[in-house]
Write an enzyme that holds these catalytic residues in place. Structure first.
Site, PDB file in Angstrom:
ATOM      1  N   LYS A   1       0.885  -1.168   0.069  1.00  0.00           N
ATOM      2  CA  LYS A   1       0.070   0.093   0.112  1.00  0.00           C
ATOM      3  C   LYS A   1       0.948   1.197  -0.159  1.00  0.00           C
ATOM      4  CE  LYS A   1      -2.231  -1.737   3.661  1.00  0.00           C
ATOM      5  NZ  LYS A   1      -1.640  -3.294   3.440  1.00  0.00           N
ATOM      6  N   ILE A   2       1.844   1.385   0.940  1.00  0.00           N
ATOM      7  CA  ILE A   2       2.675   2.289   1.042  1.00  0.00           C
ATOM      8  C   ILE A   2       3.406   2.605  -0.261  1.00  0.00           C
ATOM      9  CG2 ILE A   2       4.404   3.724   2.461  1.00  0.00           C
ATOM     10  CD1 ILE A   2       2.994   2.180   4.968  1.00  0.00           C
TER      11      ILE A   2
ATOM     12  N   ASP B   1       9.574  -6.594  -5.080  1.00  0.00           N
ATOM     13  CA  ASP B   1       8.657  -7.497  -3.924  1.00  0.00           C
ATOM     14  C   ASP B   1       8.291  -8.813  -4.388  1.00  0.00           C
ATOM     15  OD1 ASP B   1       6.255  -7.879  -2.788  1.00  0.00           O
ATOM     16  OD2 ASP B   1       5.939  -5.791  -2.352  1.00  0.00           O
TER      17      ASP B   1
ATOM     18  N   PRO C   1       7.827  -5.034   5.135  1.00  0.00           N
ATOM     19  CA  PRO C   1       7.627  -5.161   6.729  1.00  0.00           C
ATOM     20  C   PRO C   1       9.011  -5.940   7.181  1.00  0.00           C
ATOM     21  CG  PRO C   1       6.578  -6.964   5.347  1.00  0.00           C
ATOM     22  CD  PRO C   1       6.860  -6.095   4.396  1.00  0.00           C
TER      23      PRO C   1
ATOM     24  N   THR D   1      11.440   4.310   5.956  1.00  0.00           N
ATOM     25  CA  THR D   1      10.362   4.656   6.944  1.00  0.00           C
ATOM     26  C   THR D   1       9.610   3.498   7.268  1.00  0.00           C
ATOM     27  OG1 THR D   1       9.007   5.090   4.835  1.00  0.00           O
ATOM     28  CG2 THR D   1       9.934   6.811   5.702  1.00  0.00           C
ATOM     29  N   SER D   2      10.229   2.094   7.022  1.00  0.00           N
ATOM     30  CA  SER D   2       9.500   0.801   7.337  1.00  0.00           C
ATOM     31  C   SER D   2       9.617   0.509   8.936  1.00  0.00           C
ATOM     32  CB  SER D   2       9.775  -0.302   6.409  1.00  0.00           C
ATOM     33  OG  SER D   2      11.061  -0.472   6.334  1.00  0.00           O
ATOM     34  N   ARG D   3      10.632  -0.212   8.837  1.00  0.00           N
ATOM     35  CA  ARG D   3      10.982  -0.771  10.296  1.00  0.00           C
ATOM     36  C   ARG D   3      12.618  -0.715  10.486  1.00  0.00           C
ATOM     37  NH1 ARG D   3       6.801   0.133  11.604  1.00  0.00           N
ATOM     38  NH2 ARG D   3       5.483  -1.095  12.532  1.00  0.00           N
TER      39      ARG D   3
ATOM     40  N   ASP E   1      13.100   7.343   9.467  1.00  0.00           N
ATOM     41  CA  ASP E   1      12.064   7.386  10.344  1.00  0.00           C
ATOM     42  C   ASP E   1      12.057   6.391  11.370  1.00  0.00           C
ATOM     43  OD1 ASP E   1       9.771   8.969  11.142  1.00  0.00           O
ATOM     44  OD2 ASP E   1       8.605   7.189  10.604  1.00  0.00           O
TER      45      ASP E   1
ATOM     46  N   GLU F   1      15.388   1.656  18.245  1.00  0.00           N
ATOM     47  CA  GLU F   1      14.613   2.843  18.684  1.00  0.00           C
ATOM     48  C   GLU F   1      13.872   2.541  19.929  1.00  0.00           C
ATOM     49  OE1 GLU F   1      12.112   3.052  15.081  1.00  0.00           O
ATOM     50  OE2 GLU F   1      10.373   2.493  16.272  1.00  0.00           O
TER      51      GLU F   1
ATOM     52  N   HIS G   1       9.939   8.114  14.226  1.00  0.00           N
ATOM     53  CA  HIS G   1       8.927   7.301  13.867  1.00  0.00           C
ATOM     54  C   HIS G   1       7.590   7.908  13.913  1.00  0.00           C
ATOM     55  CE1 HIS G   1       7.870   2.563  13.902  1.00  0.00           C
ATOM     56  NE2 HIS G   1       6.943   3.394  13.074  1.00  0.00           N
TER      57      HIS G   1
HETATM   58  P1  NAI Z   1       1.793  -3.741   3.099  1.00  0.00           P
HETATM   59  O1  NAI Z   1       1.547  -5.108   3.578  1.00  0.00           O
HETATM   60  O2  NAI Z   1       0.551  -3.215   2.010  1.00  0.00           O
HETATM   61  O3  NAI Z   1       2.929  -3.743   1.783  1.00  0.00           O
HETATM   62  C1  NAI Z   1       4.331  -4.431   2.188  1.00  0.00           C
HETATM   63  C2  NAI Z   1       4.989  -5.093   0.900  1.00  0.00           C
HETATM   64  O4  NAI Z   1       6.165  -5.608   1.376  1.00  0.00           O
HETATM   65  C3  NAI Z   1       3.900  -6.164   0.215  1.00  0.00           C
HETATM   66  O5  NAI Z   1       3.696  -6.134  -0.972  1.00  0.00           O
HETATM   67  C4  NAI Z   1       4.853  -7.483   0.534  1.00  0.00           C
HETATM   68  O6  NAI Z   1       4.771  -8.363  -0.318  1.00  0.00           O
HETATM   69  C5  NAI Z   1       6.188  -6.748   0.523  1.00  0.00           C
HETATM   70  N1  NAI Z   1       7.205  -7.491   0.991  1.00  0.00           N
HETATM   71  C6  NAI Z   1       7.206  -8.564   1.819  1.00  0.00           C
HETATM   72  N2  NAI Z   1       8.207  -9.305   2.012  1.00  0.00           N
HETATM   73  C7  NAI Z   1       9.218  -8.724   1.241  1.00  0.00           C
HETATM   74  C8  NAI Z   1      10.635  -8.650   1.084  1.00  0.00           C
HETATM   75  N3  NAI Z   1      11.251 -10.038   1.484  1.00  0.00           N
HETATM   76  N4  NAI Z   1      11.182  -7.986   0.185  1.00  0.00           N
HETATM   77  C9  NAI Z   1      10.603  -7.007  -0.592  1.00  0.00           C
HETATM   78  N5  NAI Z   1       9.297  -6.717  -0.195  1.00  0.00           N
HETATM   79  C10 NAI Z   1       8.538  -7.559   0.636  1.00  0.00           C
HETATM   80  O7  NAI Z   1       2.240  -2.722   3.981  1.00  0.00           O
HETATM   81  P2  NAI Z   1       2.370  -1.004   4.014  1.00  0.00           P
HETATM   82  O8  NAI Z   1       1.156  -0.525   4.547  1.00  0.00           O
HETATM   83  O9  NAI Z   1       2.750  -0.654   2.436  1.00  0.00           O
HETATM   84  O10 NAI Z   1       3.360  -1.101   5.040  1.00  0.00           O
HETATM   85  C11 NAI Z   1       4.866  -1.133   5.040  1.00  0.00           C
HETATM   86  C12 NAI Z   1       5.666  -1.256   6.046  1.00  0.00           C
HETATM   87  O11 NAI Z   1       5.861   0.165   6.443  1.00  0.00           O
HETATM   88  C13 NAI Z   1       4.934  -1.746   7.379  1.00  0.00           C
HETATM   89  O12 NAI Z   1       5.234  -3.192   7.331  1.00  0.00           O
HETATM   90  C14 NAI Z   1       5.416  -1.041   8.494  1.00  0.00           C
HETATM   91  O13 NAI Z   1       6.453  -1.719   8.917  1.00  0.00           O
HETATM   92  C15 NAI Z   1       5.964   0.078   7.849  1.00  0.00           C
HETATM   93  N6  NAI Z   1       5.250   1.399   8.354  1.00  0.00           N
HETATM   94  C16 NAI Z   1       5.814   2.562   9.018  1.00  0.00           C
HETATM   95  C17 NAI Z   1       5.053   3.479   9.463  1.00  0.00           C
HETATM   96  C18 NAI Z   1       5.678   4.727  10.134  1.00  0.00           C
HETATM   97  O14 NAI Z   1       5.174   5.417  10.812  1.00  0.00           O
HETATM   98  N7  NAI Z   1       7.106   4.828   9.767  1.00  0.00           N
HETATM   99  C19 NAI Z   1       3.772   3.547   9.365  1.00  0.00           C
HETATM  100  C20 NAI Z   1       3.026   2.204   8.819  1.00  0.00           C
HETATM  101  C21 NAI Z   1       3.647   1.260   8.369  1.00  0.00           C
END
Ligand code: NAI
Length: 344
Positions: free
Chosen positions: A154-155, A174, A203, A229-231, A255, A260, A292
């Site tokens: 999504k992001i 991906d 993730p 901005t992920s983890r 971020d 952290e 974050h």
């Molecule tokens: P999402 O689940 O919609 O997308 C995650 C994507 O990563 C999926 O398309 C998945 O197939 C892919 N993925 C899984 N394993 C992978 C790998 N080994 N290599 C590459 N891609 C891989 O999640 P969304 O909503 O897009 O969020 C992504 C990440 O952003 C979250 O997991 C979270 O850690 C982080 N996040 C950070 C925030 C912040 O405030 N900094 C807030 C919200 C989310």
């Protein structure tokens, strides 16, 4: 009336939960501390728990919650790498907010890139001091550059659209490429070799842990920017620091940070930070660290509160749990959730 305990709560968290409280008829108890095995005893007398990204929901914590009869843990975030699902299965239903505003995070990632590249953080401080020199503030056009996006969920996809608006070329990696996107998918090595900026939107899993490390940095273009901005643990921070020192990495926007959990979201302005890697990173002119906060928009906070309370309502009204994180089916294939709409 169900009593719900919130951990790691800050004033901005409470605003939307308080606004929606009467609609759901819950009683709220807010704790500033993070949830872990030491603080779990505060859950005595509660019917449910709401946790956040840096709470530690390990086996010990789960057993304590279970001992108090608590059967629902509502994460008010999307990521869930801080939960021991194996221990939770059969004891604690874990629900989350799968999406609250992909735009919030994607826009923050771009804000960091623009700030770093056009040296806004430095220009702001200079002009406040009536220093109007622009020496050392040269950036580069994003137009025509290549953005490598790891994780196009999504992001990542919203972020790709933003980058396209700047006229950038997008490369994506991906394991589950998005259908109907106009992202050009490549393998990780190609992404590392060809990108001018690499942005992480995957993730934290065993496959993504330290995906940015000494060896993968070697493959990258000289002067590449890394954006996370992920983890935090997607990046080996020590390898990042060393590569910034040598100039191999031209800049970093962070971020999130792998260590952290005891630092971010708190005010340590009067304290000497003991984490030398973080302190050194922050000291660099070509590194921007935010705490974050990529999710932190009004829209996201409202969506988080609405979905979290809806998740709890479903649980107490014995409905299917729309946002329960499934543990069993991914491991053993026998998915109770498909039939009963609950994992157990
Ligand atoms: P999402 O689940 O919609 O997308 C995650 C994507 O990563 C999926 O398309 C998945 O197939 C892919 N993925 C899984 N394993 C992978 C790998 N080994 N290599 C590459 N891609 C891989 O999640 P969304 O909503 O897009 O969020 C992504 C990440 O952003 C979250 O997991 C979270 O850690 C982080 N996040 C950070 C925030 C912040 O405030 N900094 C807030 C919200 C989310």
């Amino acid at each position: 009336m169900k009593r719900i305990g919130f951990f790691d709560t800050k004033p901005y968290d409470k605003i939307w939960f308080e606004k929606l409280k009467d609609k759901y008829g819950f009683e709220f108890k807010y704790f500033e501390s993070k949830l872990n095995s030491d603080t779990a005893m505060m859950c005595s007398g509660l019917d449910g728990v709401v946790a956040f990204v840096n709470d530690v929901i390990d086996e010990k914590t789960i057993d304590i919650l279970n001992g108090y009869g608590i059967k629902i843990l509502a994460l008010r975030c999307a990521g869930y790498n801080n939960v021991d699902f194996k221990s939770a299965f059969g004891k604690l239903h874990v629900v989350r907010v799968p999406a609250y505003s992909p735009h919030a995070v994607a826009e923050h990632a771009m804000a960091l890139i623009l700030t770093l590249n056009r040296k806004i953080h430095r220009a702001y401080i200079r002009t406040r001091d009536f220093n109007f020199s622009i020496s050392g503030l040269t950036g580069f056009d994003l137009y025509g550059k290549t953005m490598g996006i790891i994780g196009t969920g999504k992001i990542g996809r919203v972020f790709a659209d933003i980058c396209k608006g700047f006229g950038m070329k997008i490369l994506g990696y991906d394991p589950f490429p998005a259908k109907d996107s106009n992202i050009e998918y490549v393998d990780l090595e190609q992404l590392f070799r060809q990108s001018d900026i690499i942005s992480l939107h995957a993730p934290l899993t065993k496959d993504t842990y330290h995906v940015i490390n000494k060896d993968t940095i070697e493959l990258m273009k000289d002067g590449v920017y890394i954006v996370n901005t992920s983890r935090g643990a997607l990046v080996d921070s020590e390898a990042l620091l060393n590569a910034i020192k040598t100039g191999k990495i031209g800049g970093a926007c962070l971020d999130v940070y792998e260590e952290e959990s005891d630092i971010f979201f708190e005010d340590y302005s009067n304290v000497v930070i003991k984490d030398d890697i973080l302190a050194r990173l922050i000291s660099m002119p070509n590194v921007i660290v935010t705490s974050h906060q990529a999710f932190l928009t009004d829209e996201a906070l409202k969506n988080i509160a609405e979905t979290t309370l809806e998740n709890l309502r479903e649980f107490y009204e014995n409905e299917g749990l729309t946002n329960e994180i499934c543990y069993q089916c991914t491991r053993y294939g026998n998915c109770a959730k498909k039939e009963k709409e609950r994992c157990f």
